[in-house]
Design an enzyme around this catalytic site. Structure first.
Site, PDB file in Angstrom:
ATOM      1  N   VAL A   1       2.133  13.603 -44.820  1.00  0.00           N
ATOM      2  CA  VAL A   1       1.122  12.581 -45.069  1.00  0.00           C
ATOM      3  C   VAL A   1       0.166  13.155 -46.105  1.00  0.00           C
ATOM      4  CG1 VAL A   1      -0.546  11.010 -44.024  1.00  0.00           C
ATOM      5  CG2 VAL A   1       1.321  11.918 -42.633  1.00  0.00           C
TER       6      VAL A   1
ATOM      7  N   ASP B   1      -6.925   7.170 -50.874  1.00  0.00           N
ATOM      8  CA  ASP B   1      -8.286   6.645 -50.976  1.00  0.00           C
ATOM      9  C   ASP B   1      -8.688   5.764 -49.798  1.00  0.00           C
ATOM     10  OD1 ASP B   1      -8.582   7.880 -53.441  1.00  0.00           O
ATOM     11  OD2 ASP B   1      -7.781   6.143 -54.528  1.00  0.00           O
ATOM     12  N   THR B   2      -7.780   5.576 -48.836  1.00  0.00           N
ATOM     13  CA  THR B   2      -8.071   4.699 -47.704  1.00  0.00           C
ATOM     14  C   THR B   2      -7.952   5.483 -46.400  1.00  0.00           C
ATOM     15  OG1 THR B   2      -5.787   4.014 -47.338  1.00  0.00           O
ATOM     16  CG2 THR B   2      -7.044   2.783 -49.004  1.00  0.00           C
TER      17      THR B   2
ATOM     18  N   HIS C   1      -5.911   5.111 -44.148  1.00  0.00           N
ATOM     19  CA  HIS C   1      -4.517   5.116 -43.676  1.00  0.00           C
ATOM     20  C   HIS C   1      -4.064   6.527 -43.299  1.00  0.00           C
ATOM     21  CE1 HIS C   1      -0.411   3.639 -43.321  1.00  0.00           C
ATOM     22  NE2 HIS C   1      -0.007   4.642 -44.077  1.00  0.00           N
TER      23      HIS C   1
END
Length: 170
Positions: free
Chosen positions: A95, A99-100, A102
């Site tokens: 991973v 920018d999020t 998530h």
């Protein structure tokens, strides 16, 4: 005895399984150029430890979130002889922060899900999920300058299977 390069720069011996063992690898296909290198490092290390092709099962899932479901399925599969089919399961994913939020959700789902499976205590599940800030950090840990975390995951799988063997013989 064979050795691997640990990500902290140390060389580590590949342990010998205490008994014949079967290992399942579950690999996320997202960022496959990284995850497949980790998987291949794990398989190579398992072979160095003496496992044969038929002792190693490798399956793919779409992404890191799906690792938990596949690992649970493998952990709960049995040989029909009242025993677990696999002595260890290795969950491999990566991973990369974006920018999020998530990144945070995926990391949380994977880490908590695999921790829950490990808490059941039946089959060790090795957390071979890289959680990194950028792609270069992942490449460095997937056979780059920091070694291959997949190799380390295979060593951990053997060591945990050996622990289960020792504890079950008492």
């Amino acid at each position: 005895m064979s050795t691997i390069l640990n990500t902290n720069g140390d060389r580590r011996e590949v342990p010998v399984p205490m008994k014949a063992m079967k290992v399942a690898l579950v690999t996320a296909d997202w960022n496959s150029h990284i995850t497949h290198a980790l998987r291949d490092g794990a398989i190579d290390t398992l072979r160095k430890a003496g496992l044969k092709e038929e002792d190693i099962t490798s399956i793919s899932v779409p992404g890191t979130v799906e690792l938990v479901n596949a690992c649970a399925m493998l952990c709960h599969s049995t040989t029909g002889e009242s025993g677990n089919k696999y002595d260890a399961v290795i969950a491999t994913g990566v991973v990369i922060r974006g920018d999020t939020p998530h990144f945070d959700y995926v990391c949380l789902i994977a880490s908590q899900g695999i921790a829950q499976l490990n808490a059941e205590g039946n089959t060790p599940v090795i957390f071979d999920v890289l959680t990194v800030e950028n792609e270069q950090q992942a490449l460095d840990r997937a056979g780059g300058c920091l070694g291959n975390k997949g190799e380390e995951a295979a060593v951990a799988a053997i060591e945990m299977a050996n622990l289960h063997t020792r504890c079950s013989s008492r």
